[in-house]
Design a protein around this motif. Structure first.
Motif, PDB file in Angstrom:
ATOM      1  N   LYS A  78       0.808  -1.213   0.000  1.00  0.00           N
ATOM      2  CA  LYS A  78       0.000   0.000   0.000  1.00  0.00           C
ATOM      3  C   LYS A  78       0.846   1.271   0.000  1.00  0.00           C
ATOM      4  O   LYS A  78       0.360   2.344  -0.361  1.00  0.00           O
ATOM      5  N   ILE A  79       2.088   1.167   0.414  1.00  0.00           N
ATOM      6  CA  ILE A  79       2.957   2.342   0.442  1.00  0.00           C
ATOM      7  C   ILE A  79       3.542   2.544  -0.950  1.00  0.00           C
ATOM      8  O   ILE A  79       4.198   1.654  -1.498  1.00  0.00           O
ATOM      9  N   CYS A  80       3.289   3.694  -1.514  1.00  0.00           N
ATOM     10  CA  CYS A  80       3.766   3.978  -2.870  1.00  0.00           C
ATOM     11  C   CYS A  80       5.287   3.952  -2.929  1.00  0.00           C
ATOM     12  O   CYS A  80       5.972   4.414  -2.004  1.00  0.00           O
ATOM     13  N   ASN A  81       5.803   3.414  -4.027  1.00  0.00           N
ATOM     14  CA  ASN A  81       7.249   3.451  -4.269  1.00  0.00           C
ATOM     15  C   ASN A  81       7.631   4.861  -4.708  1.00  0.00           C
ATOM     16  O   ASN A  81       7.942   5.114  -5.883  1.00  0.00           O
ATOM     17  N   TYR A  82       7.607   5.756  -3.745  1.00  0.00           N
ATOM     18  CA  TYR A  82       7.755   7.191  -4.030  1.00  0.00           C
ATOM     19  C   TYR A  82       8.211   7.882  -2.751  1.00  0.00           C
ATOM     20  O   TYR A  82       7.714   7.581  -1.662  1.00  0.00           O
ATOM     21  N   ILE A  83       9.159   8.799  -2.904  1.00  0.00           N
ATOM     22  CA  ILE A  83       9.547   9.608  -1.758  1.00  0.00           C
ATOM     23  C   ILE A  83       9.985  10.986  -2.232  1.00  0.00           C
ATOM     24  O   ILE A  83      10.608  11.124  -3.292  1.00  0.00           O
ATOM     25  N   ASP A  84       9.602  11.985  -1.483  1.00  0.00           N
ATOM     26  CA  ASP A  84       9.951  13.373  -1.784  1.00  0.00           C
ATOM     27  C   ASP A  84      10.964  13.826  -0.745  1.00  0.00           C
ATOM     28  O   ASP A  84      10.656  13.927   0.445  1.00  0.00           O
ATOM     29  N   ILE A  85      12.195  14.076  -1.201  1.00  0.00           N
ATOM     30  CA  ILE A  85      13.259  14.446  -0.282  1.00  0.00           C
ATOM     31  C   ILE A  85      13.968  15.700  -0.809  1.00  0.00           C
ATOM     32  O   ILE A  85      14.762  15.631  -1.749  1.00  0.00           O
ATOM     33  N   PRO A  86      13.668  16.878  -0.258  1.00  0.00           N
ATOM     34  CA  PRO A  86      14.254  18.130  -0.751  1.00  0.00           C
ATOM     35  C   PRO A  86      15.741  18.232  -0.386  1.00  0.00           C
ATOM     36  O   PRO A  86      16.088  18.344   0.784  1.00  0.00           O
ATOM     37  N   LEU A  87      16.587  18.204  -1.394  1.00  0.00           N
ATOM     38  CA  LEU A  87      18.037  18.192  -1.160  1.00  0.00           C
ATOM     39  C   LEU A  87      18.692  19.562  -1.367  1.00  0.00           C
ATOM     40  O   LEU A  87      19.768  19.823  -0.863  1.00  0.00           O
ATOM     41  N   GLN A  88      18.068  20.430  -2.159  1.00  0.00           N
ATOM     42  CA  GLN A  88      18.426  21.842  -2.340  1.00  0.00           C
ATOM     43  C   GLN A  88      19.682  22.106  -3.171  1.00  0.00           C
ATOM     44  O   GLN A  88      19.703  23.010  -3.989  1.00  0.00           O
ATOM     45  N   HIS A  89      20.745  21.323  -2.966  1.00  0.00           N
ATOM     46  CA  HIS A  89      21.980  21.534  -3.746  1.00  0.00           C
ATOM     47  C   HIS A  89      22.878  20.336  -3.516  1.00  0.00           C
ATOM     48  O   HIS A  89      22.534  19.427  -2.751  1.00  0.00           O
ATOM     49  N   ILE A  90      24.045  20.321  -4.189  1.00  0.00           N
ATOM     50  CA  ILE A  90      24.997  19.239  -3.969  1.00  0.00           C
ATOM     51  C   ILE A  90      26.394  19.750  -3.659  1.00  0.00           C
ATOM     52  O   ILE A  90      27.220  19.018  -3.106  1.00  0.00           O
ATOM     53  N   SER A  91      26.660  21.015  -3.971  1.00  0.00           N
ATOM     54  CA  SER A  91      27.961  21.589  -3.637  1.00  0.00           C
ATOM     55  C   SER A  91      28.106  21.659  -2.115  1.00  0.00           C
ATOM     56  O   SER A  91      27.253  22.214  -1.425  1.00  0.00           O
ATOM     57  N   THR A  92      29.180  21.092  -1.598  1.00  0.00           N
ATOM     58  CA  THR A  92      29.386  21.078  -0.147  1.00  0.00           C
ATOM     59  C   THR A  92      29.429  22.494   0.418  1.00  0.00           C
ATOM     60  O   THR A  92      28.888  22.759   1.499  1.00  0.00           O
ATOM     61  N   ASN A  93      30.034  23.423  -0.313  1.00  0.00           N
ATOM     62  CA  ASN A  93      30.112  24.811   0.155  1.00  0.00           C
ATOM     63  C   ASN A  93      28.723  25.436   0.260  1.00  0.00           C
ATOM     64  O   ASN A  93      28.403  26.113   1.249  1.00  0.00           O
ATOM     65  N   ILE A  94      27.911  25.229  -0.751  1.00  0.00           N
ATOM     66  CA  ILE A  94      26.565  25.808  -0.736  1.00  0.00           C
ATOM     67  C   ILE A  94      25.708  25.136   0.333  1.00  0.00           C
ATOM     68  O   ILE A  94      24.943  25.802   1.047  1.00  0.00           O
ATOM     69  N   LEU A  95      25.814  23.816   0.473  1.00  0.00           N
ATOM     70  CA  LEU A  95      25.055  23.113   1.512  1.00  0.00           C
ATOM     71  C   LEU A  95      25.424  23.633   2.900  1.00  0.00           C
ATOM     72  O   LEU A  95      24.556  23.791   3.770  1.00  0.00           O
TER      73      LEU A  95
END
Length: 335
Positions: A78-95
């Motif tokens: 019943k649990i959808c194979n779906y997840i929403d995970i806001p990551l915002q960026h990948i640059s370590t400096n910006i994170l």
């Protein structure tokens, strides 16, 4: 947990088929009440509710993600194979500047675990371009990472300098014109990824929820799509009547950048022996004496867990459609 389950049961009794769990950080659920994360327990309890077909997770913070949730997702249909995970960026400096408390290595490791533990999972994320201090090199790193990870769904936003936020203390040094350019470039990258992924679905079959009717099409979604923000599945209304809110089995016939074209699946194995046909005979007489629209309405009515004309044992979509096809062939004998 008990209060949420009671609310969910009330919704199911009203005919609701899909639950969407939304929080600023869903994975922290339980820390305030139970002093420990309890999302997996909540999900297990919700999965026991009759009438609910889909349970969807939104806004899971990446830091300290409870991996036991993935075990529940992989074991509960019943649990959808779906997840929403806001990551915002990948640059370590910006994170670090965003105070996200993560880095490229941790994020990539978590995404790998998602795909390993829950095969076929659709991952949705969001990113921001033009954040204070984002250099050309930072943006190029983000673009290359998006090409590498290939998110199933991606939202992209340009940074807005707003008061009463931590980032307002930073120098908004990326010109608005450059923010727009970066936004357009990133969304073009994602458009190509989305189209490529959609083309791989041509010829495959999916369970689809019919949300609404627009023009000549019924508009539905697979379990990999959240309402209003993700892709749609379009079915030609002229080829049959579908009840809004019902679930149907479809075959993908064409792929657009963000949407899919599909047709209903009809099974042709008329040699199957269907048991307990008499259970439906009296009711079928009414529908079979009418037109095709009435008959398909009856088929869609079989979707409910508490429908009086069927047992509580769950029918797969395939069985329901085979049953309908065979019974339609037998309409004369039923009358």
């Amino acid at each position: 947990i008990e209060e949420i389950v009671i609310e969910a049961k009330k919704l199911a009794n009203q005919g609701v088929k899909e639950l969407i769990l939304i929080a600023q950080d869903l994975t922290f659920y339980g820390l305030d009440i139970y002093k420990k994360r309890k999302l997996s327990m909540l999900l297990e309890n919700l999965c026991e509710i009759d009438g609910i077909s889909w349970i969807r997770l939104h806004y899971a913070y990446p830091n300290g993600f409870p991996l036991d949730v993935l075990n529940v997702m992989s074991s509960q249909t019943k649990i959808c194979n779906y997840i929403d995970i806001p990551l915002q960026h990948i640059s370590t400096n910006i994170l670090a500047s965003m105070r996200r408390g993560s880095n490229r290595e941790k994020i990539n490791s978590l995404i790998s675990k998602f795909r390993e533990k829950v095969p076929g999972i659709a991952i949705r994320s969001t990113v921001i371009v033009g954040f204070p201090g984002e250099t050309k090199e930072n943006f190029d790193e983000l673009c290359n990472w998006i090409k590498e990870i290939k998110f199933d769904r991606l939202g992209c936003f340009k940074y807005s300098h707003e008061e009463n936020t931590y980032a307002f203390n930073l120098n908004d040094d990326v010109p608005d014109k450059e923010k727009n350019r970066r936004l357009d470039k990133l969304m073009k990258i994602q458009a190509n990824i989305s189209h490529d992924k959609n083309k791989l679905k041509i010829g495959k079959k999916f369970k689809v929820c019919i949300d609404r009717s627009e023009g000549n099409y019924y508009v539905g979604r697979t379990e990999h799509d959240s309402p209003d923000v993700d892709n749609n599945v379009l079915l030609d209304k002229r080829k049959g009547y579908l009840r809004l809110g019902s679930f149907v089995q479809v075959k993908i016939t064409n792929a657009l950048t963000y949407d899919l074209m599909a047709e209903l699946v009809w099974f042709k194995n008329n040699s199957l022996k269907i048991q307990n046909v008499n259970l439906h005979s009296d009711i079928l007489k009414k529908y079979l004496s009418g037109n095709m629209k009435d008959f398909i309405s009856y088929e869609n009515d079989l979707d409910g867990y508490t429908n009086k004309i069927r047992s509580r044992k769950d029918f797969s979509i395939k069985k329901r459609q085979i049953l309908s096809k065979v019974l339609l062939k037998q309409n004369k004998s039923l009358k």
